[in-house]
Structures are given as structure tokens and as C-alpha cells.
Design a protein around this motif. Structure first.
Motif, PDB file in Angstrom:
ATOM      1  N   LYS A 208      70.634  38.399  48.340  1.00 56.58           N
ATOM      2  CA  LYS A 208      71.961  37.934  47.944  1.00 56.58           C
ATOM      3  C   LYS A 208      72.819  37.550  49.147  1.00 56.58           C
ATOM      4  O   LYS A 208      73.518  36.545  49.124  1.00 56.58           O
ATOM      5  N   TRP A 209      72.749  38.346  50.219  1.00 59.10           N
ATOM      6  CA  TRP A 209      73.556  38.061  51.407  1.00 59.10           C
ATOM      7  C   TRP A 209      73.160  36.738  52.042  1.00 59.10           C
ATOM      8  O   TRP A 209      73.993  35.990  52.518  1.00 59.10           O
ATOM      9  N   LEU A 210      71.829  36.400  52.007  1.00 62.34           N
ATOM     10  CA  LEU A 210      71.376  35.125  52.572  1.00 62.34           C
ATOM     11  C   LEU A 210      71.873  33.967  51.716  1.00 62.34           C
ATOM     12  O   LEU A 210      72.321  32.947  52.236  1.00 62.34           O
TER      13      LEU A 210
ATOM     14  N   TYR B 109      80.564  33.307  52.884  1.00 63.19           N
ATOM     15  CA  TYR B 109      81.055  34.134  53.975  1.00 63.19           C
ATOM     16  C   TYR B 109      81.083  33.302  55.247  1.00 63.19           C
ATOM     17  O   TYR B 109      80.265  32.403  55.422  1.00 63.19           O
ATOM     18  N   PRO B 110      82.002  33.592  56.155  1.00 63.10           N
ATOM     19  CA  PRO B 110      82.009  32.856  57.419  1.00 63.10           C
ATOM     20  C   PRO B 110      80.718  33.148  58.195  1.00 63.10           C
ATOM     21  O   PRO B 110      80.268  34.281  58.276  1.00 63.10           O
TER      22      PRO B 110
ATOM     23  N   LEU C 243      75.080  32.718  65.679  1.00 58.04           N
ATOM     24  CA  LEU C 243      73.684  33.128  65.643  1.00 58.04           C
ATOM     25  C   LEU C 243      73.066  32.819  64.296  1.00 58.04           C
ATOM     26  O   LEU C 243      71.948  32.284  64.217  1.00 58.04           O
ATOM     27  N   LEU C 244      73.776  33.116  63.215  1.00 53.74           N
ATOM     28  CA  LEU C 244      73.254  32.845  61.891  1.00 53.74           C
ATOM     29  C   LEU C 244      73.073  31.351  61.671  1.00 53.74           C
ATOM     30  O   LEU C 244      72.080  30.914  61.074  1.00 53.74           O
ATOM     31  N   ASN C 245      74.005  30.551  62.158  1.00 42.00           N
ATOM     32  CA  ASN C 245      73.863  29.100  62.047  1.00 42.00           C
ATOM     33  C   ASN C 245      72.621  28.610  62.784  1.00 42.00           C
ATOM     34  O   ASN C 245      71.901  27.753  62.284  1.00 42.00           O
TER      35      ASN C 245
ATOM     36  N   PHE D 230      67.157  26.546  62.583  1.00 46.79           N
ATOM     37  CA  PHE D 230      65.765  26.662  63.010  1.00 46.79           C
ATOM     38  C   PHE D 230      64.824  26.777  61.806  1.00 46.79           C
ATOM     39  O   PHE D 230      63.768  26.161  61.759  1.00 46.79           O
ATOM     40  N   ALA D 231      65.232  27.580  60.806  1.00 48.49           N
ATOM     41  CA  ALA D 231      64.378  27.790  59.630  1.00 48.49           C
ATOM     42  C   ALA D 231      64.292  26.541  58.762  1.00 48.49           C
ATOM     43  O   ALA D 231      63.243  26.262  58.165  1.00 48.49           O
TER      44      ALA D 231
END
Length: 149
Positions: free
Chosen positions: A12-14, A22-23, A27-29, A34-35
Motif C-alpha cells: 500500500k505504501w508503494l 505522499y511527498p 531517494l525514492l524518486n 531506476f525500477a
């Protein structure tokens, strides 16, 4: 990928991060880019870059270790210690251009493993402590001579 992720309750968080609820952190960007990248990744090129950074860090660590070993010797003249210190800081006579001084011990080696990174920082810290101790002793000597006058 988005429909697969949205169907799975476990991630769910992904889903919320991909959909922008969520902002997102930088790093997450980077991970999402990459994925989701469709172009093939040149793993060999990435491996070579990592090896070059490891080599650069090892050379940097070896140089600082050499300076520390030489600075620990009490037989060096103060002028030689001063020249070593100026060379380490790249303080050179006017007119000579050898490049910018190294402002951070981790510059251009940010992909090395954490242990190597900490070893490099600790070794540079020892060199900074040596330099500060020398400056302190010079100031205390100058202060004592000034009081005598």
C-alpha cells in the motif's frame, strides 16, 4: 506495474508513493526511476565506476596515512612540517595552478562501502587533529614570547 502494485494490499505504501499521495523523497524518486526505466542498465559500466571510486579512496587513504606517519616523527624540522601541511592543503606559490583544493575527503568517492567511508573520515580527522595541535602549540609559544616582551 502500477496495476499490479495497486492490486496488492501488502504494498500500500508503494502504491501511495507511486500515485503521489505522499511527498516523495529524492531517494525514492531515484529508485522508482531506476525500477521503471525501460532501457537496459549497463552493469559493467556501473561496476567499473565503483571500482574507480574504491581505487581513488584507497589512494587518498594511503596518502593521508603517509602524511600522518611523517608528521608523527619528531625529527622533522618545523619548516618541513609546514611545507607538508601547505602541500596537503594545496597552498602553493602564486602563479602555479594545480587545481582546486580537496574540500571534502569524500568528494568523488560517495559510492564506496560505509566501512571505507568511515575509515577515510577518521583518518582525515586524525590529520585535522594534528594540524590543529600544531597551530595551537605555535599560538601558545607566540603568546608566551609576547608576554615575555
Amino acid at each position: 506495474i502500477l496495476t499490479t502494485v495497486t492490486g496488492v494490499h501488502k504494498y500500500k505504501w508503494l502504491k501511495q508513493n507511486v500515485q503521489g499521495l505522499y511527498p516523495q523523497s529524492a531517494l525514492l524518486n531515484t529508485i522508482v526511476e531506476f525500477a521503471l526505466k525501460e532501457e537496459p542498465v549497463d552493469v559493467e559500466k556501473m561496476r567499473k565506476c565503483l571500482l574507480k571510486q574504491l581505487e581513488r579512496a584507497e589512494v587518498r587513504l594511503e596518502g593521508i596515512d603517509t602524511i600522518l606517519k611523517l608528521s608523527a616523527k619528531n625529527f622533522l624540522l618545523p619548516s618541513v612540517q609546514y611545507a607538508m601541511f601547505c602541500g596537503w592543503q594545496r597552498l602553493i606559490p602564486e602563479g602555479a595552478n594545480i587545481g582546486e583544493p580537496l574540500t571534502d575527503c569524500l568528494k568523488d568517492v560517495d559510492l564506496i562501502p560505509p566501512f571505507n567511508r568511515m575509515l577515510l573520515e577518521v583518518t582525515f580527522g586524525k590529520l585535522y587533529a594534528w594540524a590543529i595541535q600544531n597551530v595551537r602549540s605555535i599560538l601558545l609559544d607566540a603568546n608566551a614570547k609576547f608576554k615575555e616582551l
